[in-house]
Write an enzyme that holds these catalytic residues in place. Structure first.
Site, PDB file in Angstrom:
ATOM      1  N   HIS A 242      -2.466   8.054   6.437  1.00  0.00           N
ATOM      2  CA  HIS A 242      -2.533   6.697   5.894  1.00  0.00           C
ATOM      3  C   HIS A 242      -4.211   6.540   5.778  1.00  0.00           C
ATOM      4  CE1 HIS A 242      -1.816   3.200   3.396  1.00  0.00           C
ATOM      5  NE2 HIS A 242      -2.188   2.114   4.545  1.00  0.00           N
TER       6      HIS A 242
ATOM      7  N   CYS B  32       0.771  -1.120  -0.020  1.00  0.00           N
ATOM      8  CA  CYS B  32      -0.045  -0.136   0.019  1.00  0.00           C
ATOM      9  C   CYS B  32       0.946   1.415  -0.061  1.00  0.00           C
ATOM     10  CB  CYS B  32      -1.056   0.036   1.123  1.00  0.00           C
ATOM     11  SG  CYS B  32      -1.875  -1.508   1.386  1.00  0.00           S
TER      12      CYS B  32
ATOM     13  N   ASP C 211     -31.307  -5.704 -38.217  1.00  0.00           N
ATOM     14  CA  ASP C 211     -31.349  -4.331 -39.250  1.00  0.00           C
ATOM     15  C   ASP C 211     -32.128  -3.293 -38.605  1.00  0.00           C
ATOM     16  OD1 ASP C 211     -31.542  -2.692 -41.679  1.00  0.00           O
ATOM     17  OD2 ASP C 211     -29.976  -3.989 -42.360  1.00  0.00           O
TER      18      ASP C 211
ATOM     19  N   HIS D 114      -9.006   3.561  -1.141  1.00  0.00           N
ATOM     20  CA  HIS D 114      -7.644   3.320  -0.831  1.00  0.00           C
ATOM     21  C   HIS D 114      -6.961   2.777  -2.106  1.00  0.00           C
ATOM     22  CE1 HIS D 114      -3.936   1.960   0.615  1.00  0.00           C
ATOM     23  NE2 HIS D 114      -4.360   0.928   1.523  1.00  0.00           N
TER      24      HIS D 114
ATOM     25  N   HIS E 172     -31.818  -6.442 -49.137  1.00  0.00           N
ATOM     26  CA  HIS E 172     -30.573  -5.410 -48.746  1.00  0.00           C
ATOM     27  C   HIS E 172     -29.835  -5.045 -49.737  1.00  0.00           C
ATOM     28  CE1 HIS E 172     -26.943  -4.264 -46.444  1.00  0.00           C
ATOM     29  NE2 HIS E 172     -27.836  -3.880 -45.444  1.00  0.00           N
TER      30      HIS E 172
END
Length: 1763
Positions: free
Chosen positions: A696, A561, A1522, A740, A1339
């Site tokens: 801390h 840490c 589509d 933290h 299409h």
């Protein structure tokens, strides 16, 4: 004797609280010793410390253990009280007396060196007790440095003296601990007769019959008091039983450790134990009076002197009266005019002595000097640190990516000031909390908490900027990428520019990192080339060094840490040790690994309820947090020298370990307190001066209470030296706001503390959710400790700087603390007199340039107080510059903003500068436009220009010519300037200007000089030395003055060619002096001829102008000086030219191969200056071209016009100076033009004359062209760890191909295998099959049916469902995510539908990872053209995630509806929408499911209703997909916001396609999408599908590429149709590139159709069946199965393949591979070079080295190899 000096050393440290007064004294000495002005003091303290450590090592173990660890002898002042209880107490006090006295003596005389002038004839030394040792050191040393050299021996004597006294005294009276525990060894008795006291003591000893060693004795009397020594029991009896002493005023001296000055217990043997042998070089120099005999001691050596002193100190009675009497007598005899009593500290003896002298010598002036007070008053910080280790460390830049949107320091501060708690549920891009979190803790490998604090969009990164390929970027840990980004931003914030101030070889990087989540989880799912360099920790800081080309160390620090604060300490240590001169440091943490959550949760570290509740009664653990931050550190003196902004100053940093804690993860308050004291001592501060501690404070019960205890005990003690009421200690912790950050926790706290200093406010602590933790000390308020629940003002104190401490605890036991001091304000010490400033903006891409401009304009307009000079200085001298550029010249910030704003619109169309060196020609002016004061402002302000002018003027004067400085400064009248001085001034100013431009980084590629300017041109070209040029010019001018009659001849400038003049001028005699252009000619001759010619030419229509010159240069008038000029200059040496010279004499270019001598210049004096002819030759030869930039060196731009008119395509011709214009304004205009032209400029040199008037401002940072590079963690394999979840159906191992399995999209299963958790399916479909007729023909693009990407998606859904149905238990239900879909080449239906048009589909499933890789192969073209990865996921988790976006999406839908009502948005019917869509796609009725569309520029929604009949057998009908998703394409192709007249937009990819519920026939849905620009003419958006008010589907990151409409016929044309002409778009030319939608990857081999064995079964009775087998060497990575990108047409095959291969491996568009594209800019590195070189060898048979791609520079170099 005029002045006598007496130096007095007392026998003790100043009285008072040893932890207050003494600490302050020694703290001051410590701080002074760090400064460069006090090297002897520093050496002395180091020597004393070294000697003390040596003596400590000599002790026996029991005594060694008594002494605490110390870095400096001064540290022991903290332990005086405790040490008095030990056998070392006296010894340490003796050494501290020595250190204090000699340290003060040295410091005083280093500050006042002239006062160290002591001579034996006028200086006397007197001392008492241990002060005799200090006096001895001075007496033995004639110079101050020698005191340091003898101090080690004197230290040993002092320490051993204390040890012997303790040893002897303990032998006289038992004392188990403190030697004074039974009472004092010395009493001071006041107001008694010394003789009577002595007699009383003698009688007492006799009456008691004590042994001699136990007797009391009188060892000192000074007239006012008597000192009596003896064992405590003896003295106690004496003062309680002896009648004489019972009634006296007496004081036991309990602080004095033991007794001495008695021969009853000490002898010569003790003296010998104490005195070492000392080098004989030290001899007695000054008289030192004995306090026993009262006479100066006589000694042959230092050893002899110290033995005498020690014998007297141990065995003899002090007779101070004798000393005073004898010193006084000596002074009387000398009869000085004045006396000075120099005392180390005030004392009663000093006062009595001065009083006696004043009485005995009333006519003498008597003064005193208190050194202690003088030293305490010495100023600090007036000199640089004496060395690196003594420096303070300046924080000069910072940047961050913190949770809650805190993407920069200002946003971070806003978050803190608002008191926000930013914890939230874990985002879905990390892992699925529905499956990976179990609050009950029963499911293996899950976390009990779903909370954390997260950075927004951690995958965003500008890969191109940092030279990384997309592939490398994706595989590189995002925290390392963000470390690189924040390092850049912090460096930019600091004003760092490569090559300025700190050298890159002296820069290092230090980063804290404690996890490898991304490597372990995300990139580890598919290990690639960059798995190691992209994921291992060492590469984080290493990549920063590599990118910035820093040569210093790169360290990755892991202390859990505290990693980032430990990294900052390591960076500071490297600066203090001198390893580096600048450090970039910080920490990084990006959370993606659920395992770490599970481990911390099971280890009871994490809060199950949310954020960090620091100091709250209910604190239940910490909340995890992302975070990446960087700061830039320098030694303070370097930062000040570099004119940096100083955000804060690190005074000290240290780390220790909680080794005595109850467990490795548990903090230890004693170790922490020890650390705080250690850093306070190193910093030289009183802990009570610290006003803020950033703790801390994670919110754990053990950690918070231990840290609070240690912090308050040191910085706010409850007893002893306590805090003042007006000096509270504020404490806080950033973790209550944003969790933290683990490895990044320290950098978060550090940056917060910098902001607290900057803002002067301590933000509120928000960790108290219920009430204060009762485990905290109850007396916090009494100790004046404040936990600010509301924001608190931190007042700046005028007489002292604010101090803070940042504290970090590592879970592995480490504690790191840093003391920080606020930065002192720096006043401006000069003024910037420049009227206008150059404002520069640049970027690596057009998008970034536009965003940089926007941000800058907004920044300027929001700050009316901003200085335009500071703005220009910051943006030019303190920023890096790139190839997309904008610059403006402004006199105010308002003007700057108004001039920059128009560039925002035009920036996207700007062409970048190539980066190639642009030829720059220096043109040197002649004398035609001379004026007084040429370069006056430059001479006044520019040190560089003034330096060269002064040097040149010095040469002028040494050659006996008159100084030309008055001409430059303007302190002369024109009529008083001779021809000689004028010519010299012109040439010297031109040379100085050239040198000034060179200092700006502008160096000539060639030179040309006009007439007199040729001398300067030849000097700059290296042909002539400065001295030779001056000599030639001065000699020529002197001869002109003496041999040519002034004003008899003249020169005429005519706007005509020489031929035209000759034709029109008739018979009037003239000579052509200069040909300046096609129609610009200068003539010379007699004045009468010139006047006649002027009239004649004017009558003919030609413009003429008479030049105001005394002679006709370059005519026969010059003949009179030629012979003498040859004679006088024949010794001049000419060298070969270093650059091409464009010669007006020869009308050609001259190079180093041409010989130039003095005859050339003599000829140039007489002959015609053919300036135009020279230019023409330079053009014809290719030396000069359209890109050449001309820079005129001269007092006015005359040549520039000649050049522009002769070479009509001249890019630019710019002046250096201009008549009647401020020099700096002219320079600024020219620099502005040069910058915009892409010329590199050294802006630091330009601003250097005014830098002390300029300040770095906090301008906006670089605007990144970001893209999201993120490998998503898929499935739940972190939970299963090899245990399949859900379990596979055990009956499904090998499945024969089903004859009955057929759908509208999958026409035949070729093979189907299930083995060992894997599944492989091969299938076939035909585009011309009747079952696909409706969806393919319906299409249509370019008039032809197309198998759309959504049809391919349906195939993927179908095969994935087939695998699921066959592999998993029937009760299991999955959501199918068609992800990472890429469609590279369209499949257009053939005209001849009688022939099958097959496509093959391969699906490979990893059933444990819950994923299926699907690929499509076109047999007709033998290419893999499409691929996707399908993931089986939990649809309920999708719905949960999407629900958080519902409010946002529905609000946008409502807004669009409202805009449609008011007419602000367009509402379209079905027919109108599909009619508009018809510009690109012809949709049949089957597809027309959008009932209405509301469109507003880049945003749209559609109401969709599906037909009741799906029209086939589908899993997810492609026309349903589509109908919902094509809204994204409609915005681009059907609306008016985007240019779809000249372009069309098609989709090659999406990131994921998910439908949480089936798309039901007849169902009603709402679709919403917004399309935003992405990279390289592309657009991206997320399509949301809603059923009612619930989001039931999302297609994420659907991408559309923009193509010229002329490409439509190339993309969408059946293979059996020849190309039809495409409609031409005006102004557009048809590209020669074969189109491909997206950069993609290569298939090493085409797939093979392998016959199946009979026992494998077959779906078709008439066929043995085939399966698509994996080619040899094929990688399972789907990228390897894609088609090569298409290179430009017209190349040979090898070149095409090579370029396609390069594009594939770099994952870039092949269109970027232009001839001048730099390989490095495309992201190539050594690893990629190896890969590509190997592939070129294998696939093209090329013989190349592994490093080939590192050795070439551009794509053109690669092509050269292949030709």
């Amino acid at each position: 004797m005029t002045r006598a000096k007496v130096i007095y050393f007392s026998g003790e440290i100043p009285q008072g609280d040893p932890e207050g007064d003494q600490r302050n004294l020694f703290r001051k000495l410590h701080l002074l010793s760090k400064e460069r002005d006090y090297p002897i003091l520093a050496s002395f303290l180091e020597t004393v410390t070294w000697a003390m450590k040596e003596e400590h090592r000599r002790l026996v173990r029991a005594q060694r253990d008594l002494l605490p660890t110390f870095e400096s002898i001064l540290d022991l002042t903290d332990h005086v009280v405790e040490l008095r209880k030990t056998s070392l107490g006296g010894a340490i006090e003796r050494v501290l007396v020595l250190a204090f006295q000699l340290g003060s003596f040295i410091a005083y005389h280093e500050a006042h060196p002239l006062e160290y002038n002591f001579q034996a004839s006028d200086t006397f030394l007197i001392a008492r007790g241990p002060g005799m040792l200090s006096a001895a050191a001075v007496a033995l040393c004639p110079s101050l440095p020698m005191i340091s050299s003898i101090s080690a021996d004197i230290t040993r004597v002092a320490f051993r003296f204390g040890l012997v006294v303790d040893q002897v005294c303990r032998s006289l009276e038992v004392s188990p601990d403190e030697i004074n525990s039974a009472g004092a060894w010395i009493y001071c008795v006041y107001g008694v007769d010394p003789q009577k006291a002595h007699e009383a003591v003698t009688r007492f000893n006799a009456e008691k019959a004590y042994a001699e060693t136990s007797m009391a004795s009188v060892f000192n009397d000074d007239g006012k008091s008597v000192s009596i020594g003896g064992p405590p029991s003896t003295l106690k009896t004496l003062f309680t039983e002896c009648d004489f002493f019972k009634r006296t005023k007496n004081v036991p001296m309990k602080k004095v450790q033991g007794m001495w000055h008695t021969g009853k217990v000490y002898g010569t043997e003790h003296v010998h134990q104490i005195i070492p042998k000392i080098h004989q070089k030290h001899q007695l120099y000054l008289p030192l009076f004995s306090p026993v005999k009262g006479q100066p001691l006589e000694a042959a050596s230092a050893t002899d002197l110290l033995e005498q002193i020690m014998e007297e100190m141990l065995t003899q009675r002090i007779r101070w009266d004798r000393t005073i009497q004898n010193v006084t007598e000596r002074l009387k005899q000398a009869s000085p005019e004045s006396t000075q009593l120099i005392a180390i500290q005030p004392s009663q003896y000093v006062e009595s002595l001065i009083g006696q002298w004043r009485a005995d010598m009333p006519t003498t002036t008597h003064t005193t000097e208190d050194m202690m007070s003088a030293v305490m008053d010495l100023p600090l910080g007036n000199s640089r640190a004496k060395d690196a280790k003594s420096s303070k460390i300046a924080v000069v830049g910072m940047a961050c990516r913190f949770p809650g949107g805190a993407d920069n320091a200002e946003k971070f501060w806003e978050l803190l000031a608002q008191g926000r708690d930013v914890h939230s549920p874990i985002p879905s891009d990390r892992f699925n909390i529905e499956t990976h979190v179990d609050p009950a803790g029963k499911v293996p490998n899950t976390s009990k908490t779903p909370y954390g604090c997260f950075v927004d969009n951690p995958g965003l990164f500008d890969a191109m900027f940092f030279g990384m390929s997309p592939r490398e970027a994706e595989q590189t840990d995002p925290m390392q990428r963000l470390a690189l980004v924040t390092a850049y931003e912090a460096l930019e914030h600091s004003g760092y520019v490569h090559g300025r101030g700190i050298h890159a070889r002296r820069v290092g990087t230090f980063y804290g990192q404690a996890s490898d989540d991304y490597r372990e989880v995300n990139s580890g799912q598919d290990v690639g080339t960059y798995f190691i360099p992209g994921g291992c920790r060492a590469f984080g800081p290493g990549r920063i060094n590599y990118f910035f080309k820093f040569w210093g160390p790169s360290f990755s620090v892991d202390t859990a840490c505290s990693s980032s604060l430990a990294a900052i300490q390591a960076a500071c240590t490297s600066l203090w040790s001198g390893d580096v001169d600048m450090a970039i440091t910080g920490g990084m943490n990006i959370i993606t690994n659920s395992d770490v959550y599970a481990g911390l949760s099971n280890g009871h570290f994490l809060s199950p309820t949310g954020g960090c509740k620091t100091w709250d009664e209910g604190a239940d653990g910490y909340c995890r947090a992302d975070g990446v931050g960087s700061v830039v550190l320098k030694r303070l003196e370097d930062a000040e020298a570099d004119n940096d902004n100083i955000l804060g100053v690190v005074l000290a940093a240290a780390t220790d370990h909680s080794a005595e804690a109850v467990s490795i993860t548990h903090p230890h308050d004693v170790a922490q307190a020890h650390l705080y004291n250690q850093v306070a001592r190193r910093a030289g501060i009183d802990p009570l001066a610290v006003g803020y501690v950033e703790m801390h404070g994670t919110g754990t019960q053990a950690g918070d209470s231990n840290e609070m205890k240690s912090v308050t005990n040191v910085f706010a003690p409850s007893t002893g030296h306590i805090r003042d009421r007006d000096s509270p200690l504020h404490i806080g912790t950033v973790k209550s706001n944003m969790g933290h950050g683990e490895a990044a926790a320290g950098i978060m706290a550090f940056v917060k503390t910098m902001l607290v200093f900057q803002k002067g406010i301590i933000p509120p602590h928000i960790g108290i959710k219920t009430r204060f933790n009762p485990a905290l000390p109850e007396d916090l308020a009494k100790r004046n400790v404040v936990i600010p629940v509301t924001a608190a003002i931190w007042v700046r104190n005028s007489d002292r700087k604010r101090l803070a401490m940042v504290n970090n605890f590592g879970a592995a036991g480490g504690n790191t603390s840093i003391i920080i001091e606020e930065a002192a304000p720096r006043p401006r010490t000069s003024e910037d007199v420049r009227k206008a400033q150059v404002i520069t903006v640049s970027a690596k891409t057009a998008n970034s340039l536009q965003e940089n401009l926007k941000a800058l304009v907004d920044y300027i307009e929001a700050r009316s107080e901003l200085s335009v000079a500071d703005l220009a200085y910051t943006l030019s001298a303190r920023r890096n510059h790139y190839n997309y550029r904008v610059s403006v010249l402004a006199t105010s910030t308002a003007e700057a903003a108004s001039l920059l704003r128009p560039h925002i619109k035009t920036s996207l169309s700007q062409t970048p500068h190539s980066g190639k060196q642009v030829p720059i020609a220096f043109a040197f002016t002649g004398q035609g436009t001379f004026y007084i004061g040429i370069g006056a402002q430059l001479y006044r302000d520019s040190h560089e220009f003034r330096k060269h002018i002064d040097q040149l003027d010095s040469l002028v004067r040494r050659q006996n010519f008159a100084s030309f400085l008055p001409v430059v400064s303007g302190n002369v009248q024109p009529e008083d300037v001779s021809i000689v001085t004028m010519n010299l001034a012109i040439v010297c100013v031109e040379i100085a200007l050239a040198r000034l431009w060179e200092s700006f980084g502008i160096k000539p590629s060639m030179v040309i000089g006009h007439s007199l300017g040729e001398y300067a041109a030849l000097a700059v070209a290296g042909v002539l030395s400065d001295s030779a040029a001056i000599f030639l010019v001065g000699t020529r001018a002197r001869l002109l003055t003496s041999k040519c009659t002034s004003r008899t001849h003249g020169m005429l400038s005519v706007r005509a060619s020489a031929a035209d003049i000759k034709h029109a001028g008739g018979d009037i005699p003239f000579e052509v002096s200069c040909i300046n252009g096609p129609n610009e000619t200068v003539l010379g001759g007699t004045l009468s001829n010139m006047e006649a010619l002027s009239a004649t030419l004017a009558a003919a229509g030609y413009r003429t102008f008479k030049l105001d010159l005394p002679h006709a240069y370059h005519t026969y008038q010059m003949d009179t000086i030629v012979d003498e000029l040859v004679k006088q200059t024949e010794t001049v040496v000419c060298k070969k030219t270093t650059i091409p010279i464009i010669s007006p004499r020869f009308s050609r270019v001259m190079t180093s191969e041409d010989s130039i001598d003095v005859s050339y210049l003599i000829g140039a004096t007489r002959e015609t200056v053919d300036f135009a002819g020279a230019l023409d030759d330079a053009w014809q030869s290719g030396l000069v071209n359209e890109s050449t930039i001309w820079l005129e060196m001269g007092h006015h731009p005359t040549c520039s016009g000649f050049i522009s008119r002769t070479l009509s395509s001249t890019r630019m011709a710019l002046p250096s100076l201009q008549r009647d214009t401020d020099n700096w304004l002219t320079l600024a205009k020219t620099l502005c033009s040069l910058y915009s032209a892409g010329i590199p400029i050294d802006w630091n040199e330009y601003h250097r004359p005014f830098e002390q008037a300029l300040r770095l401002i906090d301008a906006p940072t670089y605007a990144w062209t970001n893209k999201n590079y993120w490998i998503q963690y898929r499935g739940d394999w972190n939970l299963t760890k090899g245990r399949a979840m859900p379990k596979l159906d055990p009956t499904t191992t090998v499945v024969p191909v089903s004859k009955r399995f057929q759908t509208s999209s999958i026409h035949r299963l070729i093979s189907e295998q299930y083995t060992d958790g894997k599944a492989i399916l091969s299938a076939e479909s035909s585009i011309t099959d009747p079952s696909l007729q409706g969806v393919v023909d319906g299409h249509a693009m370019n008039g032809y049916g197309v198998a759309s990407s959504f049809l391919h998606a349906e195939m993927a859904f179908t095969l994935a469902k087939r695998v699921s149905d066959k592999s998993f238990a029937s009760a299991v239900s999955f959501g199918i995510n068609v992800a990472d879909f890429e469609y590279h080449e369209p499949v257009v239906k053939l005209i001849n539908t009688s022939e099958p048009q097959p496509i093959l589909v391969s699906a490979e499933a990893d059933l444990e990872k819950m994923e299926v890789h699907v690929k499509w192969f076109n047999p007709a073209k033998e290419i893999w053209y499409c691929h996707a990865t399908v993931f089986y996921e939990d649809p309920s988790s999708w719905l949960s995630t999407w629900s958080r976006s519902t409010k946002l999406i529905t609000s946008r839908i409502d807004a669009l509806n409202d805009m449609a009502v008011t007419g602000k948005a367009s509402k379209l019917t079905t027919d109108l929408a599909y009619s508009l869509f018809g510009k690109l796609v012809g949709y049949s009725k089957l597809y027309q499911t959008m009932q209405s569309v509301i469109l507003n520029e880049d945003e749209a929604m559609a109401e969709v209703q599906f037909p009741e009949d799906t029209g086939g057998s589908w899993t997810v009908p492609p026309h349903f997909i589509d109908g919902l998703i094509s809204l994204s394409g409609f915005i681009l192709n059907g609306g008016t916001h985007f240019d779809n007249t000249n372009n069309f937009f098609i989709t090659p990819s999406w990131k994921s396609m998910r439908f949480a519920r089936p798309l039901t026939p007849g169902g009603r849905y709402t679709a919403y999408v917004r399309m935003v620009p992405s990279d390289n003419h592309s657009f991206v958006g997320d399509v949301y599908v809603l059923q009612g008010s619930e989001i039931v589907g999302v297609v994420e990151a659907i991408l559309f590429l923009q193509w010229p409409r002329v490409m439509l016929n190339r993309f969408f044309r059946p293979a059996d149709v020849t190309a039809k002409p495409a409609a031409k778009v005006p102004g557009k030319s048809e590209p020669s590139t074969r189109p491909h939608f997206k950069p993609h990857h290569v298939s090493r081999h085409k797939p093979t159709l392998t016959p199946r064995s009979p026992d494998e079964g077959s779906e078709n009775s008439d066929s043995s069946g085939v399966i698509i087998s994996r080619p040899g060497g094929y990688s399972s990575s789907d990228q390897d199965m894609e088609e090569l990108p298409s290179p430009p047409a017209g190349m040979n095959d090898d070149m095409e393949k090579a370029l396609a291969l390069v594009a594939e491996e770099l994952a870039v568009d092949i269109g970027l591979l232009t001839d001048d594209a730099l390989i490095a800019d495309l992201g190539l590195d050594s690893l990629m070079s190896l890969v590509m070189s190997q592939r070129l060898r294998e696939e093209l048979g090329l013989e190349i080295r592994d490093a080939f791609f590192l050795e070439i520079t551009t794509i053109q170099d690669l092509k050269a190899l292949l030709r």
